[in-house]
Design a protein around this motif. Structure first.
Motif, short mmCIF file in Angstrom:
data_model
loop_
_atom_site.label_atom_id
_atom_site.label_comp_id
_atom_site.label_asym_id
_atom_site.label_seq_id
_atom_site.Cartn_x
_atom_site.Cartn_y
_atom_site.Cartn_z
N LEU A 1 12.04 14.23 -5.65
CA LEU A 1 11.74 12.96 -6.44
C LEU A 1 12.81 11.88 -5.96
O LEU A 1 12.39 10.66 -5.72
N ALA A 2 13.84 12.19 -5.68
CA ALA A 2 14.85 11.22 -5.35
C ALA A 2 14.53 10.84 -3.92
O ALA A 2 14.80 9.58 -3.64
N ILE A 3 14.22 11.71 -3.05
CA ILE A 3 13.68 11.54 -1.94
C ILE A 3 12.76 10.36 -1.71
O ILE A 3 12.40 9.41 -1.11
N GLY A 4 11.75 10.70 -2.60
CA GLY A 4 10.45 10.08 -2.51
C GLY A 4 10.96 8.67 -3.10
O GLY A 4 10.20 7.62 -2.77
N ALA A 5 11.82 8.60 -4.19
CA ALA A 5 11.92 7.12 -4.65
C ALA A 5 12.87 6.43 -3.53
O ALA A 5 12.69 5.24 -3.39
N GLY A 6 13.70 6.98 -2.81
CA GLY A 6 14.21 6.21 -1.68
C GLY A 6 13.31 5.80 -0.65
O GLY A 6 13.48 4.43 -0.16
N ILE A 7 12.26 6.39 -0.28
CA ILE A 7 11.15 5.90 0.44
C ILE A 7 10.37 4.75 0.05
O ILE A 7 10.11 3.93 0.57
N ILE A 8 10.28 4.98 -1.30
CA ILE A 8 9.55 3.68 -2.18
C ILE A 8 10.56 2.40 -2.03
O ILE A 8 9.93 1.41 -1.75
N VAL A 9 11.57 2.53 -2.10
CA VAL A 9 12.81 1.45 -2.31
C VAL A 9 12.72 0.89 -0.72
O VAL A 9 12.61 -0.33 -0.53
N ILE B 1 0.88 -1.10 0.12
CA ILE B 1 0.16 0.00 0.09
C ILE B 1 0.89 1.18 0.03
O ILE B 1 0.71 2.10 -0.81
N VAL B 2 2.03 1.15 0.93
CA VAL B 2 2.97 2.26 0.87
C VAL B 2 3.47 2.54 -0.52
O VAL B 2 3.73 3.72 -1.01
N GLY C 1 2.28 8.93 -6.13
CA GLY C 1 2.87 10.45 -5.68
C GLY C 1 3.95 10.86 -6.68
O GLY C 1 4.18 12.03 -7.10
N GLU C 2 4.85 10.14 -7.10
CA GLU C 2 5.84 10.13 -7.68
C GLU C 2 5.55 10.53 -9.14
O GLU C 2 6.50 11.16 -9.84
N VAL C 3 4.43 9.89 -9.55
CA VAL C 3 3.92 10.29 -11.26
C VAL C 3 3.46 11.60 -10.90
O VAL C 3 3.58 12.46 -12.24
N ILE C 4 2.88 12.04 -10.12
CA ILE C 4 2.09 13.35 -10.10
C ILE C 4 3.09 14.31 -9.78
O ILE C 4 2.85 15.49 -10.28
N GLU C 5 4.00 14.17 -8.82
CA GLU C 5 4.88 15.27 -8.50
C GLU C 5 5.73 15.95 -9.79
O GLU C 5 5.70 17.08 -9.69
#
Length: 125
Positions: free
Chosen positions: A82-90, A60-61, A68-72
């Motif tokens: 975007l890099a911070i968001g990608a790190g959180i997703i990983v 879910i996360v 959110g990464e697509v919308i941002e």
């Protein structure tokens, strides 16, 4: 937020403050629920369970983060965000992926050719 409540400095009749308080409270409650699921599943995984609760929550996360990464970038987000968001997703996907991978040795022993066909081997200890 706790100081504002304890001192009476805020969270008055202002609708914006009330909505902020409600949003923060909801986030805290959901975070505690997710933390409880992760802790409970950690004990279950140690006992040999699959950890499906942690996989579902992590999924879910990851799904929400991908949306959110697509919308941002469409709304003008910068590369650092975007890099911070990608790190959180990983970081959220990693436990789910590790729990879904096969574990250790297989439960069935490997099949080997019988050295002496037709003879029953003695029982093994």
């Amino acid at each position: 937020m706790t100081v504002a409540l304890a001192t009476g400095q805020g969270l008055g009749a202002d609708t914006h403050e009330y909505l902020v308080f409600r949003g923060v409270t909801t986030t805290i409650v959901f975070s505690l629920m997710v933390g409880g699921i992760f802790v409970a599943d950690a004990f279950l995984v140690l006992r040999g369970a699959r950890g499906t609760g942690a996989v579902v929550v992590a999924g879910i996360v990851v799904l929400a983060g991908l949306i959110g990464e697509v919308i941002e970038p469409v709304t003008g987000g910068n590369a650092v965000s975007l890099a911070i968001g990608a790190g959180i997703i990983v970081a959220a996907a990693l436990p789910g992926v590790l729990l879904l991978l096969p574990r250790g040795l297989r439960s069935t022993p490997p099949v080997t050719a019988d050295p002496m066909p037709g003879v029953t081997p003695p029982p093994q200890p």
